[in-house]
Design a protein around this motif. Structure first.
Motif, PDB file in Angstrom:
ATOM      1  N   LEU A  35     -40.296 -44.466  -6.593  1.00  0.00           N
ATOM      2  CA  LEU A  35     -39.532 -43.288  -7.311  1.00  0.00           C
ATOM      3  C   LEU A  35     -39.309 -43.694  -8.649  1.00  0.00           C
ATOM      4  N   GLY A  36     -39.330 -44.822  -8.939  1.00  0.00           N
ATOM      5  CA  GLY A  36     -38.856 -45.557 -10.438  1.00  0.00           C
ATOM      6  C   GLY A  36     -37.025 -45.262 -10.386  1.00  0.00           C
ATOM      7  N   GLN A  37     -36.588 -45.308  -9.388  1.00  0.00           N
ATOM      8  CA  GLN A  37     -35.075 -44.863  -9.337  1.00  0.00           C
ATOM      9  C   GLN A  37     -34.382 -45.796  -8.514  1.00  0.00           C
ATOM     10  N   THR A  38     -33.115 -46.234  -8.654  1.00  0.00           N
ATOM     11  CA  THR A  38     -32.338 -46.834  -7.596  1.00  0.00           C
ATOM     12  C   THR A  38     -31.866 -45.845  -6.572  1.00  0.00           C
ATOM     13  N   VAL A  39     -31.259 -46.151  -5.438  1.00  0.00           N
ATOM     14  CA  VAL A  39     -30.988 -44.985  -4.552  1.00  0.00           C
ATOM     15  C   VAL A  39     -29.819 -44.287  -5.059  1.00  0.00           C
ATOM     16  N   PHE A  40     -28.881 -44.688  -5.810  1.00  0.00           N
ATOM     17  CA  PHE A  40     -27.683 -43.940  -6.592  1.00  0.00           C
ATOM     18  C   PHE A  40     -28.448 -43.043  -7.770  1.00  0.00           C
ATOM     19  N   GLU A  41     -29.557 -43.374  -8.376  1.00  0.00           N
ATOM     20  CA  GLU A  41     -29.946 -42.437  -9.471  1.00  0.00           C
ATOM     21  C   GLU A  41     -30.520 -41.314  -8.658  1.00  0.00           C
ATOM     22  N   TYR A  42     -31.403 -41.621  -7.612  1.00  0.00           N
ATOM     23  CA  TYR A  42     -31.950 -40.592  -6.925  1.00  0.00           C
ATOM     24  C   TYR A  42     -31.143 -39.381  -6.297  1.00  0.00           C
ATOM     25  N   LEU A  43     -29.924 -40.091  -5.658  1.00  0.00           N
ATOM     26  CA  LEU A  43     -28.805 -39.206  -5.103  1.00  0.00           C
ATOM     27  C   LEU A  43     -28.432 -38.438  -6.178  1.00  0.00           C
ATOM     28  N   ARG A  44     -27.943 -38.981  -7.326  1.00  0.00           N
ATOM     29  CA  ARG A  44     -27.374 -38.236  -8.614  1.00  0.00           C
ATOM     30  C   ARG A  44     -28.246 -37.084  -8.917  1.00  0.00           C
ATOM     31  N   ALA A  45     -29.473 -37.497  -9.112  1.00  0.00           N
ATOM     32  CA  ALA A  45     -30.632 -36.300  -9.690  1.00  0.00           C
ATOM     33  C   ALA A  45     -30.742 -35.199  -8.478  1.00  0.00           C
ATOM     34  N   GLU A  46     -30.694 -35.859  -7.169  1.00  0.00           N
ATOM     35  CA  GLU A  46     -30.782 -34.588  -6.137  1.00  0.00           C
ATOM     36  C   GLU A  46     -29.567 -33.605  -6.212  1.00  0.00           C
ATOM     37  N   ARG A  47     -28.458 -34.302  -6.197  1.00  0.00           N
ATOM     38  CA  ARG A  47     -27.169 -33.663  -6.101  1.00  0.00           C
ATOM     39  C   ARG A  47     -27.358 -32.402  -7.406  1.00  0.00           C
ATOM     40  N   LEU A  48     -27.603 -32.962  -8.502  1.00  0.00           N
ATOM     41  CA  LEU A  48     -27.680 -32.204  -9.834  1.00  0.00           C
ATOM     42  C   LEU A  48     -28.533 -30.987  -9.771  1.00  0.00           C
ATOM     43  N   ARG A  49     -29.953 -31.249  -9.229  1.00  0.00           N
ATOM     44  CA  ARG A  49     -30.839 -30.411  -8.874  1.00  0.00           C
ATOM     45  C   ARG A  49     -30.398 -29.204  -8.102  1.00  0.00           C
ATOM     46  N   ILE A  50     -29.694 -29.566  -6.880  1.00  0.00           N
ATOM     47  CA  ILE A  50     -29.296 -28.433  -6.153  1.00  0.00           C
ATOM     48  C   ILE A  50     -28.255 -27.847  -6.459  1.00  0.00           C
ATOM     49  N   ALA A  51     -27.308 -28.364  -7.623  1.00  0.00           N
ATOM     50  CA  ALA A  51     -26.243 -27.835  -8.059  1.00  0.00           C
ATOM     51  C   ALA A  51     -26.758 -27.000  -9.190  1.00  0.00           C
ATOM     52  N   GLN A  52     -28.126 -26.857  -9.924  1.00  0.00           N
ATOM     53  CA  GLN A  52     -28.691 -26.088 -10.648  1.00  0.00           C
ATOM     54  C   GLN A  52     -28.921 -24.664  -9.786  1.00  0.00           C
ATOM     55  N   ARG A  53     -29.407 -24.828  -8.643  1.00  0.00           N
ATOM     56  CA  ARG A  53     -29.788 -23.702  -7.620  1.00  0.00           C
ATOM     57  C   ARG A  53     -28.714 -23.069  -7.156  1.00  0.00           C
ATOM     58  N   LEU A  54     -27.655 -23.848  -6.859  1.00  0.00           N
ATOM     59  CA  LEU A  54     -26.298 -23.017  -6.509  1.00  0.00           C
ATOM     60  C   LEU A  54     -25.905 -22.435  -7.786  1.00  0.00           C
ATOM     61  N   LEU A  55     -25.942 -22.743  -8.900  1.00  0.00           N
ATOM     62  CA  LEU A  55     -25.376 -22.197  -9.906  1.00  0.00           C
ATOM     63  C   LEU A  55     -25.906 -20.734 -10.336  1.00  0.00           C
ATOM     64  N   THR A  56     -27.214 -20.994  -9.769  1.00  0.00           N
ATOM     65  CA  THR A  56     -28.168 -19.756 -10.445  1.00  0.00           C
ATOM     66  C   THR A  56     -28.272 -18.655  -9.259  1.00  0.00           C
ATOM     67  N   THR A  57     -28.001 -19.066  -8.062  1.00  0.00           N
ATOM     68  CA  THR A  57     -28.284 -18.059  -6.752  1.00  0.00           C
ATOM     69  C   THR A  57     -27.009 -17.884  -5.931  1.00  0.00           C
ATOM     70  N   THR A  58     -25.999 -18.328  -6.407  1.00  0.00           N
ATOM     71  CA  THR A  58     -24.536 -18.103  -5.557  1.00  0.00           C
ATOM     72  C   THR A  58     -23.630 -17.673  -6.597  1.00  0.00           C
ATOM     73  N   SER A  59     -22.433 -17.290  -6.078  1.00  0.00           N
ATOM     74  CA  SER A  59     -21.131 -17.178  -6.796  1.00  0.00           C
ATOM     75  C   SER A  59     -20.179 -18.152  -6.563  1.00  0.00           C
ATOM     76  N   LEU A  60     -20.657 -19.020  -5.923  1.00  0.00           N
ATOM     77  CA  LEU A  60     -19.430 -20.374  -5.485  1.00  0.00           C
ATOM     78  C   LEU A  60     -18.938 -20.712  -7.139  1.00  0.00           C
ATOM     79  N   SER A  61     -17.688 -21.214  -6.884  1.00  0.00           N
ATOM     80  CA  SER A  61     -16.910 -21.733  -8.330  1.00  0.00           C
ATOM     81  C   SER A  61     -17.612 -23.050  -8.425  1.00  0.00           C
TER      82      SER A  61
END
Length: 270
Positions: free
Chosen positions: A193-219
């Protein structure tokens, strides 16, 4: 009965167990039924043997040294050459949570120790019959390269991280869960992947955050908690560093983009 016996005749079974007395009993039972037999003494050896010989079915103990049966099952399920091989867990550990975990990661059945030989044969017959009906023939074996091996490890690790995004294991724990060591796991992530495990985990969390911000009303605070950030402030900082805007600004921008254009009023000209 003749048809059931013919399913077992010449079937190639891989037995994985670190207890010599259990191995001897299973070997006797399966040989008397006409099966061909291969043996492994832990999960790591089982994975390598399965790649090399493509058995028709695997009888897998759960608690073994070096690599557990569950870790081996995850690797086998994530490897194209072995994912279709039925795995029956054969174990004295019979808690409901453990049985459910084994089935969830790809096992097809459980047999509790001490076992009855007739039950072992009956369950093997059932799953061999299903595999034959589904696939028609044995898949051809394709050698697995080092890069492919890295990909298998990474996919297994990603599946595990995705299931525990808000409370992930450490890299050391993750390596154990996928049947490798911390150094090999880190190298696999960098090469694949060209990433460390931590870098992958952070990128995946932020990708999911984008979806949650767009599709839900969660704070923003709830989203931060959902994806495993220690605080909303840390989440906001990481999000801004990655995307150049705060989570709130990103949500506002997306909402503006999604508003349909106003339509001209329809005037009655009659």
């Amino acid at each position: 009965m003749l048809h059931s016996q013919s399913v077992l005749s010449d079937a190639h079974i891989l037995i994985v167990d670190d207890q010599p007395d259990q191995l001897r009993l299973l070997i006797d039972v399966l040989r008397n039924a006409g099966c061909r037999i291969s043996i492994a003494f832990d999960g790591s050896q089982a994975y390598q043997r399965a790649l090399a010989i493509s058995p028709d079915l695997i009888l897998m103990d759960v608690r073994m040294p070096r690599m557990s049966g569950f870790a081996a099952c995850r690797l086998l399920a994530d490897t194209p050459e072995t994912r279709a091989i039925p795995i029956i867990f054969l174990t004295a550990a019979g808690s409901l949570d453990e049985r459910l975990e084994g089935l969830d990661i790809g096992g097809v059945d459980y047999i509790s120790k001490p076992f009855e030989p007739a039950e072992v044969l009956a369950r093997i017959r059932v799953h061999l019959g299903r595999a034959t009906n589904k696939h028609g023939q044995e898949p051809a074996h394709t050698p697995v390269s080092e890069s492919s091996g890295n990909n298998v490890i990474v996919r297994a690790a990603i599946r595990h991280l995705s299931a525990r995004l808000n409370d992930p294991p450490t890299v050391e724990q993750l390596a154990r869960l996928v049947g490798t060591n911390e150094k090999r796991l880190s190298r696999a992530f960098r090469e694949d992947l060209g990433q460390t495990v931590f870098e992958y985990l952070r990128a995946e969390r932020l990708r999911i955050a984008q979806r949650l911000l767009t599709t839900t009303s969660l704070s923003v605070a709830n989203i931060a908690e959902e994806i495993g950030f220690s605080s909303a402030a840390n989440f906001a900082t990481a999000f801004r560093d990655r995307f150049g805007v705060t989570p709130s600004a990103y949500r506002d921008e997306r909402q503006v983009q999604d508003v349909p254009p106003a339509q001209e009023p329809c005037l009655d000209r009659t």
